[in-house]
Scaffold this motif. Structure first.
Motif, PDB file in Angstrom:
ATOM      1  N   ALA A  37      27.024 -31.385 -29.110  1.00  0.00           N
ATOM      2  CA  ALA A  37      27.501 -32.510 -28.287  1.00  0.00           C
ATOM      3  C   ALA A  37      26.682 -32.641 -26.999  1.00  0.00           C
ATOM      4  CB  ALA A  37      28.985 -32.381 -27.991  1.00  0.00           C
ATOM      5  N   ASP A  49      25.971 -41.753 -28.991  1.00  0.00           N
ATOM      6  CA  ASP A  49      27.076 -41.944 -29.930  1.00  0.00           C
ATOM      7  C   ASP A  49      26.596 -42.207 -31.354  1.00  0.00           C
ATOM      8  OD1 ASP A  49      29.231 -41.895 -27.937  1.00  0.00           O
ATOM      9  OD2 ASP A  49      28.357 -43.780 -27.249  1.00  0.00           O
ATOM     10  N   ARG A  82      28.427 -34.886 -37.220  1.00  0.00           N
ATOM     11  CA  ARG A  82      28.869 -33.531 -36.837  1.00  0.00           C
ATOM     12  C   ARG A  82      29.611 -32.838 -37.972  1.00  0.00           C
ATOM     13  NH1 ARG A  82      29.993 -36.166 -31.685  1.00  0.00           N
ATOM     14  NH2 ARG A  82      28.264 -35.578 -30.336  1.00  0.00           N
TER      15      ARG A  82
END
Length: 120
Positions: A37, A49, A82
């Motif tokens: 992140a 994003d 992710r």
């Protein structure tokens, strides 16, 4: 072993002895940024994003909107990426990736050779 530069590479950029390995390292670095992140937008440095597989750029929501308006590339949310393994991410980059010379001015196939030629 030394390698010749690709055709059209007459500038001072160093020759790559393995373009595939260099691209793999770059993609793994991006994957780690996404997983940790810590990914920043390639354009404005805000938190990213999205990842555009075709441009190979991390994008914030604002830059993603502009990007999609003009380019219509396949870009996926980082939240979705992710959940993927490194192998799945790398498979996705391989499908859309064009492997060319590392010099950004030489991104066309006519200026790039994927083969290493031994020096005579």
């Amino acid at each position: 072993m030394r390698c010749l530069k690709g055709p059209g590479c007459d500038d001072d950029s160093p020759p790559l002895d393995n373009v595939f390995f260099e691209n793999l390292q770059r993609h793994i670095s991006v994957y780690r940024q996404i997983q940790d992140a810590q990914a920043a937008c390639t354009r404005c440095r805000e938190p990213a994003d999205f990842w555009c597989f075709e441009c190979e750029q991390l994008l914030c929501s604002k830059c993603f909107e502009a990007h999609q308006w003009f380019l219509k590339h396949e870009a996926r949310p980082l939240a979705e990426l992710r959940s993927q393994s490194a192998r799945e991410f790398l498979d996705g980059t391989r499908k859309s990736n064009n492997i060319f010379c590392s010099n950004p001015n030489h991104r066309t196939p006519a200026l790039t050779s994927l083969l290493s030629l031994p020096l005579q």
